[in-house]
Design a protein around this motif. Structure first.
Motif, PDB file in Angstrom:
ATOM      1  N   THR A 158      40.979  32.352  41.468  1.00 38.95           N
ATOM      2  CA  THR A 158      41.811  33.174  40.592  1.00 38.95           C
ATOM      3  C   THR A 158      40.984  33.689  39.415  1.00 38.95           C
ATOM      4  O   THR A 158      40.057  33.021  38.952  1.00 38.95           O
ATOM      5  N   LEU A 169      48.084  33.558  36.855  1.00 42.77           N
ATOM      6  CA  LEU A 169      48.375  34.327  38.071  1.00 42.77           C
ATOM      7  C   LEU A 169      47.378  34.078  39.192  1.00 42.77           C
ATOM      8  O   LEU A 169      46.304  33.547  38.968  1.00 42.77           O
ATOM      9  N   GLU A 213      47.224  48.758  39.696  1.00 45.12           N
ATOM     10  CA  GLU A 213      46.237  48.314  38.696  1.00 45.12           C
ATOM     11  C   GLU A 213      44.855  48.895  39.023  1.00 45.12           C
ATOM     12  O   GLU A 213      44.144  49.374  38.135  1.00 45.12           O
ATOM     13  N   VAL A 228      54.388  38.816  36.606  1.00 44.09           N
ATOM     14  CA  VAL A 228      53.963  39.910  35.726  1.00 44.09           C
ATOM     15  C   VAL A 228      55.185  40.746  35.342  1.00 44.09           C
ATOM     16  O   VAL A 228      55.395  41.072  34.174  1.00 44.09           O
ATOM     17  N   GLY A 243      52.376  35.809  41.058  1.00 43.11           N
ATOM     18  CA  GLY A 243      51.817  37.139  41.296  1.00 43.11           C
ATOM     19  C   GLY A 243      52.651  38.187  40.603  1.00 43.11           C
ATOM     20  O   GLY A 243      53.041  38.038  39.433  1.00 43.11           O
ATOM     21  N   GLY A 244      52.961  39.247  41.348  1.00 46.37           N
ATOM     22  CA  GLY A 244      53.614  40.422  40.778  1.00 46.37           C
ATOM     23  C   GLY A 244      54.943  40.118  40.095  1.00 46.37           C
ATOM     24  O   GLY A 244      55.268  40.721  39.068  1.00 46.37           O
ATOM     25  N   LYS A 300      49.415  38.769  53.092  1.00 43.30           N
ATOM     26  CA  LYS A 300      48.503  39.662  52.364  1.00 43.30           C
ATOM     27  C   LYS A 300      47.434  40.279  53.263  1.00 43.30           C
ATOM     28  O   LYS A 300      46.686  41.161  52.844  1.00 43.30           O
ATOM     29  N   TYR A 327      38.232  45.587  38.869  1.00 43.16           N
ATOM     30  CA  TYR A 327      38.661  46.856  39.494  1.00 43.16           C
ATOM     31  C   TYR A 327      37.647  47.961  39.188  1.00 43.16           C
ATOM     32  O   TYR A 327      37.339  48.792  40.034  1.00 43.16           O
ATOM     33  N   VAL A 371      42.330  41.676  45.816  1.00 44.30           N
ATOM     34  CA  VAL A 371      42.955  40.846  44.769  1.00 44.30           C
ATOM     35  C   VAL A 371      44.336  40.448  45.248  1.00 44.30           C
ATOM     36  O   VAL A 371      45.115  41.316  45.679  1.00 44.30           O
ATOM     37  N   LEU A 395      40.727  41.185  34.909  1.00 41.51           N
ATOM     38  CA  LEU A 395      40.746  41.957  36.163  1.00 41.51           C
ATOM     39  C   LEU A 395      40.321  43.419  36.022  1.00 41.51           C
ATOM     40  O   LEU A 395      39.697  43.962  36.941  1.00 41.51           O
ATOM     41  N   GLU A 450      54.571  44.777  51.346  1.00 38.80           N
ATOM     42  CA  GLU A 450      54.589  44.665  49.878  1.00 38.80           C
ATOM     43  C   GLU A 450      55.877  45.323  49.406  1.00 38.80           C
ATOM     44  O   GLU A 450      56.147  46.459  49.793  1.00 38.80           O
ATOM     45  N   ARG A 466      47.475  36.918  45.901  1.00 33.87           N
ATOM     46  CA  ARG A 466      47.747  35.548  46.308  1.00 33.87           C
ATOM     47  C   ARG A 466      47.204  35.397  47.721  1.00 33.87           C
ATOM     48  O   ARG A 466      47.213  36.351  48.506  1.00 33.87           O
TER      49      ARG A 466
HETATM   50  N1  UDP Z   1      46.542  38.484  39.763  1.00 35.17           N
HETATM   51  C1  UDP Z   1      45.793  37.984  38.705  1.00 35.17           C
HETATM   52  N2  UDP Z   1      44.748  37.144  38.982  1.00 35.17           N
HETATM   53  C2  UDP Z   1      44.415  36.763  40.234  1.00 35.17           C
HETATM   54  C3  UDP Z   1      45.165  37.294  41.325  1.00 35.17           C
HETATM   55  C4  UDP Z   1      46.222  38.143  41.058  1.00 35.17           C
HETATM   56  O1  UDP Z   1      46.056  38.315  37.555  1.00 35.17           O
HETATM   57  O2  UDP Z   1      43.483  35.992  40.406  1.00 35.17           O
HETATM   58  C5  UDP Z   1      47.691  39.384  39.501  1.00 35.17           C
HETATM   59  C6  UDP Z   1      47.401  40.837  39.801  1.00 35.17           C
HETATM   60  O3  UDP Z   1      46.716  41.430  38.728  1.00 35.17           O
HETATM   61  C7  UDP Z   1      48.813  41.403  39.999  1.00 35.17           C
HETATM   62  C8  UDP Z   1      49.578  40.226  40.572  1.00 35.17           C
HETATM   63  O4  UDP Z   1      48.798  39.053  40.323  1.00 35.17           O
HETATM   64  O5  UDP Z   1      49.369  41.780  38.759  1.00 35.17           O
HETATM   65  C9  UDP Z   1      49.847  40.385  42.053  1.00 35.17           C
HETATM   66  O6  UDP Z   1      50.870  41.296  42.225  1.00 35.17           O
HETATM   67  P1  UDP Z   1      51.200  42.069  43.578  1.00 35.17           P
HETATM   68  O7  UDP Z   1      52.430  42.872  43.329  1.00 35.17           O
HETATM   69  O8  UDP Z   1      50.026  42.824  44.045  1.00 35.17           O
HETATM   70  O9  UDP Z   1      51.469  40.935  44.659  1.00 35.17           O
HETATM   71  P2  UDP Z   1      52.573  39.779  44.726  1.00 35.17           P
HETATM   72  O10 UDP Z   1      51.970  38.590  44.088  1.00 35.17           O
HETATM   73  O11 UDP Z   1      53.787  40.256  43.989  1.00 35.17           O
HETATM   74  O12 UDP Z   1      52.824  39.577  46.175  1.00 35.17           O
END
Ligand code: UDP
Length: 409
Positions: A288, A20, A319, A30, A26-27, A236, A298, A229, A294, A311, A231
């Motif tokens: 990353t 990720l 998280e 997951v 990203g999300g 963002k 946090y 945290v 992570l 978003e 992408r």
């Molecule tokens: N994430 C991660 N490592 C990183 C950066 C992001 O595991 O270096 C994960 C973060 O924990 C979250 C996801 O990527 O679960 C990002 O999800 P979010 O819904 O915030 O953003 P999206 O990527 O969907 O725009």
């Protein structure tokens, strides 16, 4: 539908099992993998189909009990930008169908669940061929991206396909009421097709660790830590955060987590910006970080900031909350239903640096406030368990397959 119902999950442009924080991971990744894991636990048979982006990758692996990842050849071998995948979707559809035919069951799946418009497009065709229900999830919408940040334009083709999916899918799952309203208003999606179901968070993984312990584990010094945290892409709002921090008149360290090689051009702009604001020595770019590591970041942080222009849900905020860290976030999209202003952090209604700076300063200056908001944040995050999402999706799948069995009679 029986307990062993077979679900085809399509995530064409990005593998649910990819690491990720890169440009396209990203999300959504997951979500797809955690929901599949949960459904597997519940007794479903789940096949997740994705485009083979590494020529040597095996065709089929089983990452979780009851869940397979199936890689399908689609277009030129190797990595392909998602913008270039659309013309090759017919090959993807045929590849999925060939794999399905080898399984020797008709129809091979009881239902298709697709993620993002590229998969939605492939899903429409497969649902037609197999006469099974199609559940679509967009994660992001072209129209919404265009409106959130006028400097970039999503292709018209994307928006046209999204409209088609909104019309033809049996149900569309959205992460917030905000997204539901956008789909109705901008895409004419009928209300009765829209199912609001927030994303989940792994509450066992994302738990508070005492700050000093987390910092020791990560080799971080004492002093205020602000965490970003995500992408690394313009949506963002990292530029907004750097600008806000340029106005913060207190010591801090900003940790930026996320971004692979393809983020280099944007990151170098951000570095330059930090330099211009005189805070370059206060900002550390970590690249990353493994998802499983992570929770330590946090927990080590005093504040997590989510300055996004949009978003659809915003997993990072939840998280951080689950780890007991208050969140300062833009008042946009799904963040308005996860972060509670003044209770679990702050929501900033304007995309301008001053109010971000003000809230960040308030929090940095007040340890008791951080502690109280952080404790409330953990409690609030507990409503986002994956079990709840799994149960809701199982109920949706059951009702749709029951409908499709009844319909011909
Ligand atoms: N994430 C991660 N490592 C990183 C950066 C992001 O595991 O270096 C994960 C973060 O924990 C979250 C996801 O990527 O679960 C990002 O999800 P979010 O819904 O915030 O953003 P999206 O990527 O969907 O725009």
């Amino acid at each position: 539908m029986t307990e062993t119902a077979r679900i085809a999950v399509l995530s064409v442009h990005t593998s649910p099992m990819a690491s990720l924080g890169q440009r396209e991971t990203g999300g959504m990744n997951v979500y797809v993998r955690e929901l599949a894991r949960e459904l597997g636990r519940m007794g479903f048979q789940v096949d997740m189909f994705t485009r083979r982006s590494e020529p040597q990758a095996p065709s089929v692996v089983e990452p979780f009990p009851g869940v397979r990842l199936v890689q399908i050849d689609c277009g030129p071998a190797g990595y392909l930008e998602k913008e270039d995948i659309f013309p090759y979707l017919p090959q993807f559809v045929d590849g999925v169908e060939r794999f399905a035919a080898e399984q020797g069951v008709q129809p091979p799946y009881d239902l298709i669940h697709t993620h993002y418009w590229l998969s939605g497009s492939a899903g429409m065709e497969l649902a037609r061929r197999w006469s099974v229900p199609h559940v679509a999830m967009f994660h992001t919408l072209g129209e919404v991206k265009n409106r959130a940040r006028g400097t970039e334009r999503e292709p018209d083709q994307r928006i046209a396909v999204e409209r088609l999916i909104a019309r033809t899918a049996d149900r569309i799952v959205v992460a917030s009421t905000h997204e539901r309203n956008l789909l109705m208003r901008l895409y004419g999606a009928p209300d009765e097709k829209l199912i609001v179901e927030p994303l989940g968070v792994d509450l066992d993984l994302f738990q508070p660790t005492p700050k000093a312990t987390a910092r020791r584990a990560l080799g971080l010094a004492e002093g205020p830590i602000i965490l970003f945290v995500g992408r690394i892409e313009p949506l963002k709002g990292l530029d907004l955060l750097v600008e806000a921090l340029g106005e913060v008149d207190m010591p801090f360290t900003l940790l930026v987590v996320g971004g692979d090689d393809r983020a280099a051009p944007l990151l170098s702009q951000i570095r330059q910006q930090a330099e211009d604001y005189g805070i370059s020595s206060d900002v550390r770019f970590l690249g990353t970080v493994q998802h499983e590591r992570l929770p330590l970041y946090y927990s080590a942080a005093d504040i997590c900031v989510v300055p996004s222009y949009y978003e659809s849900f915003g997993l990072v905020a939840v998280e951080a909350m689950a780890c007991g860290t208050p969140v300062v976030a833009s008042r946009v999209g799904g963040l308005t239903s996860t972060v509670r202003d003044g209770v679990t952090g702050y929501l900033i209604p304007w995309r301008c640096p001053e109010p971000f700076a003000e809230r960040i300063e308030t929090l940095l200056a007040n340890e008791e406030l951080r502690h109280n908001l952080g404790a409330a944040a953990r409690r609030a995050a507990e409503e986002f368990a994956w079990e709840k999402v799994g149960t809701a999706m199982a109920a949706l799948y059951n009702s749709l397959t029951a409908e499709s069995v009844v319909a011909p009679a």
